[in-house]
Design a protein around this motif. Sequence first.
Motif, PDB file in Angstrom:
ATOM      1  N   ILE A  41       0.812  -1.215   0.000  1.00 33.93           N
ATOM      2  CA  ILE A  41       0.000   0.000   0.000  1.00 33.93           C
ATOM      3  C   ILE A  41       0.851   1.272   0.000  1.00 33.93           C
ATOM      4  N   LEU A  44       2.059   2.193  -3.406  1.00 32.77           N
ATOM      5  CA  LEU A  44       1.001   2.799  -4.233  1.00 32.77           C
ATOM      6  C   LEU A  44       0.792   4.251  -3.820  1.00 32.77           C
ATOM      7  N   GLN A  45       0.835   4.463  -2.496  1.00 31.39           N
ATOM      8  CA  GLN A  45       0.662   5.814  -1.970  1.00 31.39           C
ATOM      9  C   GLN A  45       1.758   6.742  -2.496  1.00 31.39           C
ATOM     10  N   LEU A  48       0.929   8.050  -6.038  1.00 29.68           N
ATOM     11  CA  LEU A  48      -0.060   9.137  -6.051  1.00 29.68           C
ATOM     12  C   LEU A  48       0.510  10.416  -5.446  1.00 29.68           C
ATOM     13  N   LYS A  61      -2.493   8.950 -11.923  1.00 25.23           N
ATOM     14  CA  LYS A  61      -3.596   7.983 -11.866  1.00 25.23           C
ATOM     15  C   LYS A  61      -3.423   6.881 -12.901  1.00 25.23           C
ATOM     16  N   PHE A  64      -0.660   4.656 -11.729  1.00 31.73           N
ATOM     17  CA  PHE A  64      -1.143   3.949 -10.553  1.00 31.73           C
ATOM     18  C   PHE A  64      -2.040   2.782 -10.968  1.00 31.73           C
ATOM     19  N   TYR A  65      -2.998   3.045 -11.861  1.00 28.57           N
ATOM     20  CA  TYR A  65      -3.929   1.998 -12.281  1.00 28.57           C
ATOM     21  C   TYR A  65      -3.224   0.880 -13.042  1.00 28.57           C
ATOM     22  N   LYS A  68      -1.203  -1.124 -10.538  1.00 30.09           N
ATOM     23  CA  LYS A  68      -2.105  -1.869  -9.647  1.00 30.09           C
ATOM     24  C   LYS A  68      -2.647  -3.119 -10.363  1.00 30.09           C
ATOM     25  N   ILE A  74      -1.249  -7.029  -3.853  1.00 26.12           N
ATOM     26  CA  ILE A  74      -0.849  -5.830  -3.103  1.00 26.12           C
ATOM     27  C   ILE A  74      -0.989  -6.162  -1.618  1.00 26.12           C
ATOM     28  N   PHE A  75       0.062  -5.952  -0.880  1.00 23.51           N
ATOM     29  CA  PHE A  75       0.020  -6.282   0.544  1.00 23.51           C
ATOM     30  C   PHE A  75      -0.486  -5.102   1.379  1.00 23.51           C
TER      31      PHE A  75
END
Lengths: 156, 140
Positions: A41, A44-45, A48, A61, A64-65, A68, A74-75
């Motif tokens: 997580i 990913l943060q 963004l 975005k 990110f997408y 993802k 994703i842990f």
Amino acid sequence: MKKIILDSNQPLIATNQIGEAWTMVILKEVAKEKIEGYTDIFYLQEILDRYFYINEIFKGKKIFYAFKNIVTDIFSITPEDFDLSYKLYKKNKEISPRDLIHAAVGINNNITEILSIDGPGFDKLKEIKRIKLPDLLKSLNLKNNYIYERKNISRS
Amino acid sequence: MKNKKFIDSNIIFYCSGDIGYRWAVKVAQEVAKNDNDTYTDVFLFQEILDRFYYLNDPDKAEIIYNAVRSLLENTIKVTVADFDKSYELHQKYPNLQPRLLLRVGTMINNNSKKIISTYSADSEEIEEISRINLMEDIKV
């Protein structure tokens, strides 16, 4: 199958002009499910956050997408991950706590290799091994076809 | 936990400053009395370590970390569902920091609306949560 943690710098490099081809090869292998590539997580943060602060959130975005959807899983970050990162922190106070939490998440999920360009932190940790991109490509017998194709295009 | 309240990291940083703001310490004392009602997520601990690492003060990081860990027994994980919720919120509040929205996403997924925090114009914009008035509700 090889299991690795993917640092957030991988999708960022993949979308930049320099070095994109090298990273794309690995991300494509993950997408084809030939390598298990995980992230967490906080990574990913970071994607963004980065694009928010350079005022390019729409580009952020997209990346990110894509990232993802490519990764195997994703842990979440749990208090147990944090306790382990704090133990690592007490032993390695010169390493960024941000690197330590990523390492702790990997260790708690039985993954001890991380693909990252951030050498100074991860290289000092005994509990996790940083893999360099050329070494990973070599160990997987992957030829960088993308670069090869581009060279051929430019020659013709 | 009936009335779960999320505690923000800014309260901890006000407590831990060189002066140690009295009102922030009073908030922490109230939290300690009503420990079961107050919770946080793992991000708060990350922020503590990050902050003192960049201030080059690892000893203080340990002191604050241990104090907060003993003060707050309820620490929740941050999940992919929280992240998805924060991304939903991002469509609604495109000008707010992704980090703030992740916190709100975590709160919503844990059925919590109240946050113990200092005033921030960004947080006030978010309809899904409400800030506890420190002057009136905690009487600092």
